[in-house]
Design an enzyme around this catalytic site. Structure first.
Site, PDB file in Angstrom:
ATOM      1  N   GLY A   1      40.600  43.796  41.249  1.00  0.00           N
ATOM      2  CA  GLY A   1      41.473  42.612  41.299  1.00  0.00           C
ATOM      3  C   GLY A   1      42.635  42.704  42.268  1.00  0.00           C
TER       4      GLY A   1
ATOM      5  N   HIS B   1      34.758  38.297  52.033  1.00  0.00           N
ATOM      6  CA  HIS B   1      33.736  39.305  52.310  1.00  0.00           C
ATOM      7  C   HIS B   1      34.342  40.380  53.212  1.00  0.00           C
ATOM      8  CE1 HIS B   1      29.792  41.014  52.921  1.00  0.00           C
ATOM      9  NE2 HIS B   1      30.037  41.044  54.224  1.00  0.00           N
TER      10      HIS B   1
ATOM     11  N   ALA C   1      44.095  43.977  55.140  1.00  0.00           N
ATOM     12  CA  ALA C   1      43.902  42.722  55.882  1.00  0.00           C
ATOM     13  C   ALA C   1      43.431  41.606  54.948  1.00  0.00           C
ATOM     14  CB  ALA C   1      42.902  42.942  57.010  1.00  0.00           C
TER      15      ALA C   1
END
Ligand code: GAR
Length: 211
Positions: free
Chosen positions: A21, A118, A182
């Protein structure tokens, strides 16, 4: 999105998780600002022991845990998930480390209101083990992508991407950590961009986040 956002309020967003999470935490932090266009109103996990559920509860966000093994089919699980999402007034869904394929039925029901992050620069490295595969391929730039979800895995329209360098001494772990940092910057920007589109809170311009 414009079809569902009619009240001019923050978009009621559910986050789907399966584990840690950390992307959820980044979204919760961004949504703590009342000016952020999405409000995290539900966190749903297919794993009742997902640590991310604790993060959500600590942030005062409602949680639902549906163990997928309790359902006879993928569609039965997806229907249960759909029911929980509807019951909580969900308008938009952000998948954040939700490690389960979705049925075409579910994708159709939420088309345009369902996004995923992703850990690769799509269309390269769809699927699993993206960091090991990026290292094996010898790419010099890697990163992450937020995209709309369609039935074909990791193939929906791209919303935003963030790039990171692959360094000579990288291991799978060091590269994963760089990409994850990122992700934590990209996902709040991408969710704001998609949910804010009809709310005029973000400039209407495409973005490429290169970190
Ligand atoms: C993230 O790296 C996310 O991109 C990836 O799982 C991780 C979840 O971490 N998702 C996928 O691989 C989807 N196929 P988190 O639970 O700490 O956000």
């Amino acid at each position: 999105v414009s079809a569902v956002i009619t009240r001019g309020q923050r978009v009621r967003t559910a986050v789907l998780i399966s584990g840690r999470g950390s992307n959820l935490a980044a979204l919760l932090a961004a949504a703590a600002d009342p000016a952020y266009p999405a409000e995290i109103t539900l966190v749903l996990s297919n794993r009742p022991d997902a640590p991310g559920l604790t993060l959500a509860r600590d942030a005062g966000v409602r949680t639902v845990a549906l163990a997928h093994a309790d359902y006879e089919s993928r569609k039965a699980f997806d229907r249960a998930m759909h029911g929980a999402l509807e019951a909580h007034g969900t308008e938009f869904i952000a998948m954040a480390g939700f490690m389960r394929l979705l049925s075409p039925w579910f994708c159709a029901a939420w088309q345009g209101r369902l996004i995923n992050i992703h850990p690769a620069l799509l269309p390269s490295f769809r699927g699993l083990d993206t960091h090991a595969r990026a290292l094996a391929a010898g790419v010099k730039i890697h990163g992450c992508t937020v995209h709309h979800v369609v039935p074909e895995v990791d193939a929906g329209p791209i919303i935003g991407q963030a790039a990171v360098p692959v360094l000579p001494d990288d291991t799978e772990a060091t590269l994963a950590a760089r990409v994850l940092a990122a992700e934590h910057r990209l996902y709040p920007l991408a969710l704001a961009r998609v949910t804010g589109k009809t709310m005029k809170t973000e400039p209407d311009q495409p973005f490429l986040l290169a970190l």
